[in-house]
Design a protein around this motif. Structure first.
Motif, short mmCIF file in Angstrom:
data_model
loop_
_atom_site.label_atom_id
_atom_site.label_comp_id
_atom_site.label_asym_id
_atom_site.label_seq_id
_atom_site.Cartn_x
_atom_site.Cartn_y
_atom_site.Cartn_z
N LEU A 95 0.81 -1.22 0.00
CA LEU A 95 0.00 0.00 0.00
C LEU A 95 0.84 1.27 0.00
CD1 LEU A 95 -2.69 -1.17 2.58
CD2 LEU A 95 -2.84 -1.16 0.08
N THR A 96 2.15 1.14 -0.14
CA THR A 96 3.03 2.31 -0.18
C THR A 96 2.62 3.22 -1.34
OG1 THR A 96 4.83 1.03 0.72
CG2 THR A 96 5.42 3.07 -0.39
N GLY A 97 2.53 4.51 -1.06
CA GLY A 97 2.16 5.47 -2.09
C GLY A 97 0.67 5.66 -2.25
N THR A 98 -0.12 4.96 -1.48
CA THR A 98 -1.57 5.12 -1.55
C THR A 98 -2.05 5.82 -0.28
OG1 THR A 98 -2.12 3.04 -0.45
CG2 THR A 98 -1.73 2.95 -2.83
N ASP A 99 -3.32 6.19 -0.25
CA ASP A 99 -3.89 6.82 0.94
C ASP A 99 -3.97 5.85 2.11
OD1 ASP A 99 -4.18 9.24 -0.31
OD2 ASP A 99 -6.25 8.86 -0.95
N ALA A 100 -3.96 4.54 1.83
CA ALA A 100 -4.06 3.54 2.88
C ALA A 100 -2.70 3.13 3.45
CB ALA A 100 -4.79 2.31 2.34
N ALA A 101 -1.62 3.76 3.02
CA ALA A 101 -0.28 3.41 3.50
C ALA A 101 -0.14 3.72 4.98
CB ALA A 101 0.78 4.18 2.71
N TYR A 102 0.70 2.95 5.67
CA TYR A 102 0.95 3.18 7.10
C TYR A 102 1.75 4.46 7.27
CZ TYR A 102 3.01 2.76 11.71
OH TYR A 102 3.41 3.01 12.98
N ARG A 103 1.29 5.30 8.20
CA ARG A 103 1.99 6.54 8.52
C ARG A 103 2.08 6.64 10.03
NH1 ARG A 103 -1.00 7.44 3.97
NH2 ARG A 103 0.15 8.35 2.24
N SER A 105 3.11 8.19 13.84
CA SER A 105 2.70 9.47 14.42
C SER A 105 3.63 10.62 14.06
CB SER A 105 2.60 9.34 15.95
OG SER A 105 3.87 8.98 16.48
N GLY A 106 4.89 10.40 13.78
CA GLY A 106 5.81 11.48 13.44
C GLY A 106 5.88 11.79 11.96
N ALA A 107 5.11 11.09 11.14
CA ALA A 107 5.16 11.29 9.69
C ALA A 107 4.65 12.68 9.31
CB ALA A 107 4.34 10.23 8.98
N LEU A 108 5.22 13.25 8.27
CA LEU A 108 4.79 14.57 7.82
C LEU A 108 3.33 14.58 7.40
CD1 LEU A 108 7.92 15.65 5.76
CD2 LEU A 108 7.25 16.39 8.05
N GLU A 109 2.85 13.47 6.86
CA GLU A 109 1.45 13.38 6.43
C GLU A 109 0.48 13.45 7.61
OE1 GLU A 109 3.79 11.26 5.55
OE2 GLU A 109 3.95 11.36 3.37
N ARG A 110 0.99 13.19 8.82
CA ARG A 110 0.16 13.24 10.03
C ARG A 110 0.54 14.43 10.90
NH1 ARG A 110 -0.56 7.69 12.99
NH2 ARG A 110 -1.90 9.04 14.22
N GLY A 111 1.13 15.44 10.32
CA GLY A 111 1.45 16.65 11.05
C GLY A 111 2.90 16.78 11.45
N GLY A 112 3.68 15.72 11.38
CA GLY A 112 5.10 15.78 11.69
C GLY A 112 5.43 15.94 13.16
N VAL A 113 4.46 15.75 14.03
CA VAL A 113 4.70 15.90 15.46
C VAL A 113 4.79 14.51 16.08
CG1 VAL A 113 3.79 16.82 17.62
CG2 VAL A 113 3.42 18.05 15.47
#
Length: 129
Positions: A95-103, A105-113
């Motif tokens: 699922l890498t590169g899709t909206d369902a990919a694992y992100r 808590s520190g990922a930029l797509e989830r706010g980077g915090v």
């Protein structure tokens, strides 16, 4: 029609499909629609096995039980194997590169915090003795 004749990255070409039907025996199909074949012999004497993907050619779309059969880890097809264990999850494609990919808590797509460090880490400094 021309795309089906010449492109291989978006599924099997017509030549591959014809080769599979003429030179292989259809062994089975998985829940994703991939079809598995066996026919002829490889150079090491084992039966030759291959898959025709339903959709894009992505090896992560092969479930674990069929992966084992393709790579001769077992000669049993999934319908001949015991039922899956209760802890086993169904196979998913990559699922890498899709909206369902694992992100995480520190990922930029989830706010980077991310969560603050716990304080048990002390950075090394070259000026300390």
């Amino acid at each position: 029609m021309l795309k089906k004749i010449f492109t291989w990255w978006d599924g099997a070409t017509i030549g591959t499909l014809l080769f599979s039907k003429m030179n292989g025996a259809r062994v089975g199909e998985d829940a994703l629609g991939n079809v598995y074949y066996e026919g002829g012999r490889a150079t090491d004497g084992r039966p030759r096995r291959w898959v025709i993907y339903a959709g894009s050619n992505d090896a992560s779309r092969v479930p674990a039980e069929w992966h084992g059969w393709l790579h001769h880890s077992t000669d049993l097809t999934p319908d001949q194997q015991p039922a899956p264990r209760g802890w086993q999850k169904p196979a998913l494609p990559n699922l890498t590169g899709t909206d369902a990919a694992y992100r995480p808590s520190g990922a930029l797509e989830r706010g980077g915090v991310r969560a603050a460090a716990t304080g048990d880490y002390e950075a090394w400094s070259p000026t300390e003795p």
